[in-house]
Write a protein that holds these residues in place. Structure first.
Motif, PDB file in Angstrom:
ATOM      1  N   UNK A   1      92.905 -25.075  -3.787  1.00 19.36           N
ATOM      2  CA  UNK A   1      92.832 -24.097  -4.875  1.00 19.36           C
ATOM      3  C   UNK A   1      94.196 -23.447  -5.111  1.00 19.36           C
ATOM      4  N   UNK A   2      94.862 -23.079  -4.024  1.00 17.98           N
ATOM      5  CA  UNK A   2      96.186 -22.463  -4.141  1.00 17.98           C
ATOM      6  C   UNK A   2      97.185 -23.454  -4.735  1.00 17.98           C
ATOM      7  N   UNK A   3      97.096 -24.692  -4.314  1.00 19.25           N
ATOM      8  CA  UNK A   3      98.002 -25.726  -4.838  1.00 19.25           C
ATOM      9  C   UNK A   3      97.808 -25.888  -6.342  1.00 19.25           C
ATOM     10  N   UNK A   4      96.567 -25.894  -6.781  1.00 22.76           N
ATOM     11  CA  UNK A   4      96.279 -26.027  -8.209  1.00 22.76           C
ATOM     12  C   UNK A   4      96.829 -24.827  -8.985  1.00 22.76           C
TER      13      UNK A   4
ATOM     14  N   UNK B   1     101.448 -27.295  -7.542  1.00 25.91           N
ATOM     15  CA  UNK B   1     102.153 -28.120  -6.548  1.00 25.91           C
ATOM     16  C   UNK B   1     101.131 -28.904  -5.723  1.00 25.91           C
ATOM     17  N   UNK B   2     101.617 -29.795  -4.897  1.00 24.63           N
ATOM     18  CA  UNK B   2     100.744 -30.589  -4.031  1.00 24.63           C
ATOM     19  C   UNK B   2     100.176 -29.727  -2.897  1.00 24.63           C
ATOM     20  N   UNK B   3      99.031 -30.149  -2.370  1.00 27.36           N
ATOM     21  CA  UNK B   3      98.384 -29.418  -1.271  1.00 27.36           C
ATOM     22  C   UNK B   3      99.315 -29.340  -0.063  1.00 27.36           C
ATOM     23  N   UNK B   4     100.010 -30.432   0.220  1.00 24.78           N
ATOM     24  CA  UNK B   4     100.946 -30.447   1.344  1.00 24.78           C
ATOM     25  C   UNK B   4     102.060 -29.432   1.184  1.00 24.78           C
ATOM     26  N   UNK B   5     102.470 -29.200  -0.034  1.00 26.90           N
ATOM     27  CA  UNK B   5     103.516 -28.211  -0.300  1.00 26.90           C
ATOM     28  C   UNK B   5     103.021 -26.809   0.034  1.00 26.90           C
ATOM     29  N   UNK B   6     101.789 -26.495  -0.362  1.00 29.29           N
ATOM     30  CA  UNK B   6     101.209 -25.180  -0.044  1.00 29.29           C
ATOM     31  C   UNK B   6     101.074 -25.025   1.461  1.00 29.29           C
ATOM     32  N   UNK B   7     100.572 -26.071   2.136  1.00 23.97           N
ATOM     33  CA  UNK B   7     100.432 -26.004   3.598  1.00 23.97           C
ATOM     34  C   UNK B   7     101.776 -25.754   4.259  1.00 23.97           C
ATOM     35  N   UNK B   8     102.806 -26.417   3.768  1.00 23.65           N
ATOM     36  CA  UNK B   8     104.144 -26.260   4.322  1.00 23.65           C
ATOM     37  C   UNK B   8     104.661 -24.846   4.081  1.00 23.65           C
ATOM     38  N   UNK B   9     104.467 -24.330   2.878  1.00 24.01           N
ATOM     39  CA  UNK B   9     104.933 -22.974   2.562  1.00 24.01           C
ATOM     40  C   UNK B   9     104.220 -21.931   3.429  1.00 24.01           C
ATOM     41  N   UNK B  10     102.924 -22.098   3.602  1.00 22.05           N
ATOM     42  CA  UNK B  10     102.160 -21.168   4.441  1.00 22.05           C
ATOM     43  C   UNK B  10     102.677 -21.222   5.874  1.00 22.05           C
TER      44      UNK B  10
ATOM     45  N   UNK C   1     101.292 -17.376   1.084  1.00 21.69           N
ATOM     46  CA  UNK C   1     100.627 -16.555   2.100  1.00 21.69           C
ATOM     47  C   UNK C   1      99.604 -15.616   1.473  1.00 21.69           C
ATOM     48  N   UNK C   2      99.931 -15.045   0.343  1.00 22.10           N
ATOM     49  CA  UNK C   2      98.987 -14.141  -0.324  1.00 22.10           C
ATOM     50  C   UNK C   2      97.765 -14.918  -0.806  1.00 22.10           C
ATOM     51  N   UNK C   3      97.984 -16.080  -1.417  1.00 26.30           N
ATOM     52  CA  UNK C   3      96.851 -16.855  -1.936  1.00 26.30           C
ATOM     53  C   UNK C   3      95.959 -17.380  -0.814  1.00 26.30           C
ATOM     54  N   UNK C   4      96.563 -17.999   0.184  1.00 26.22           N
ATOM     55  CA  UNK C   4      95.776 -18.646   1.245  1.00 26.22           C
ATOM     56  C   UNK C   4      95.340 -17.651   2.316  1.00 26.22           C
TER      57      UNK C   4
ATOM     58  N   UNK D   1      95.523 -18.979  12.355  1.00 21.60           N
ATOM     59  CA  UNK D   1      94.335 -19.661  11.880  1.00 21.60           C
ATOM     60  C   UNK D   1      93.533 -18.738  10.967  1.00 21.60           C
ATOM     61  N   UNK D   2      94.111 -18.342   9.871  1.00 23.26           N
ATOM     62  CA  UNK D   2      93.414 -17.484   8.935  1.00 23.26           C
ATOM     63  C   UNK D   2      92.209 -18.220   8.369  1.00 23.26           C
ATOM     64  N   UNK D   3      91.137 -17.503   8.124  1.00 21.86           N
ATOM     65  CA  UNK D   3      89.914 -18.137   7.619  1.00 21.86           C
ATOM     66  C   UNK D   3      90.166 -18.969   6.380  1.00 21.86           C
ATOM     67  N   UNK D   4      90.885 -18.441   5.440  1.00 25.91           N
ATOM     68  CA  UNK D   4      91.129 -19.154   4.196  1.00 25.91           C
ATOM     69  C   UNK D   4      92.027 -20.357   4.381  1.00 25.91           C
ATOM     70  N   UNK D   5      92.861 -20.385   5.381  1.00 25.29           N
ATOM     71  CA  UNK D   5      93.811 -21.467   5.592  1.00 25.29           C
ATOM     72  C   UNK D   5      93.168 -22.697   6.184  1.00 25.29           C
ATOM     73  N   UNK D   6      91.992 -22.578   6.739  1.00 22.40           N
ATOM     74  CA  UNK D   6      91.357 -23.710   7.410  1.00 22.40           C
ATOM     75  C   UNK D   6      90.505 -24.551   6.480  1.00 22.40           C
ATOM     76  N   UNK D   7      90.419 -24.155   5.244  1.00 22.21           N
ATOM     77  CA  UNK D   7      89.560 -24.919   4.318  1.00 22.21           C
ATOM     78  C   UNK D   7      90.189 -26.203   3.917  1.00 22.21           C
TER      79      UNK D   7
END
Length: 186
Positions: A131-134, A138-147, A119-122, A180-186
């Motif tokens: 970028x947060x996943x890197x 972890x995988x991008x899907x993992x970050x999306x799931x955590x967020x 949440x802090x990163x995204x 729908x945070x701005x950073x989360x939609x990228x």
């Protein structure tokens, strides 16, 4: 006041000032207000007038500047004759935001480390999911799931429904909990 005090001459210039104000405004009430404003400014700043120079020109300059200042100000203002806009204006007390921020911080601390980090990163820092996943390794899907899980859990802890407005003092905090945070939609 001495005999050569320019304030003694102000009255002599009133008819010319009013005529000039009328030519600018085309409204007698507005012209009278402008002349009055000009006289007040001239009286309070009489020490700025250089004796021996043209008092009428100095007064007309003040009047002209007052006219243009009023026009610029009027462009930024909205006519609210019936008070419709005024009635809709309100400001929450500052302490409400601080109290809600304290609630947010307390509930945010209850989230698992991985969800807080995501949440802090995204949300708050505005990094893209990839970028947060890197950064987290972890995988991008993992970050999306955590967020997503972090936002849902935070909303649950704070007793927020989808229609509730968050009124916190910090835009980064708003981004963390926004669906729908701005950073989360990228």
């Amino acid at each position: 006041m001495s005999a050569s005090d320019p304030r003694d001459e102000l009255v002599d210039h009133l008819p010319a000032m009013r005529a000039f104000a009328m030519s600018l405004t085309r409204n007698s009430a507005t012209a009278d207000d402008m002349v009055q404003d000009t006289l007040v400014k001239a009286w309070t700043k009489i020490d700025m007038f250089e004796p021996g120079t043209n008092l009428r020109a100095w007064l007309f300059t003040i009047l002209r500047n007052t006219y243009y200042s009023n026009r610029r100000k009027a462009k930024r203002e909205v006519a609210d004759v019936d008070g419709v806009f005024t009635e809709s204006l309100s400001q929450k007390p500052d302490h409400d935001g601080r109290l809600q921020m304290a609630d947010f911080q307390r509930e945010f601390a209850k989230l698992p480390d991985e969800q807080r980090e995501a949440l802090i990163l995204v949300g708050a820092s505005g990094f893209a999911y990839d970028e947060a996943a890197e950064m987290c390794g972890v995988a991008v899907g993992t970050i999306k799931s955590r967020v997503n899980r972090g936002r849902a859990k935070l909303a649950e802890l704070m007793h927020l429904s989808g229609d509730d407005a968050m009124e916190l003092t910090d835009s980064a905090t708003m981004a963390v909990v926004a669906a729908r945070a701005n950073g989360a939609l990228r």
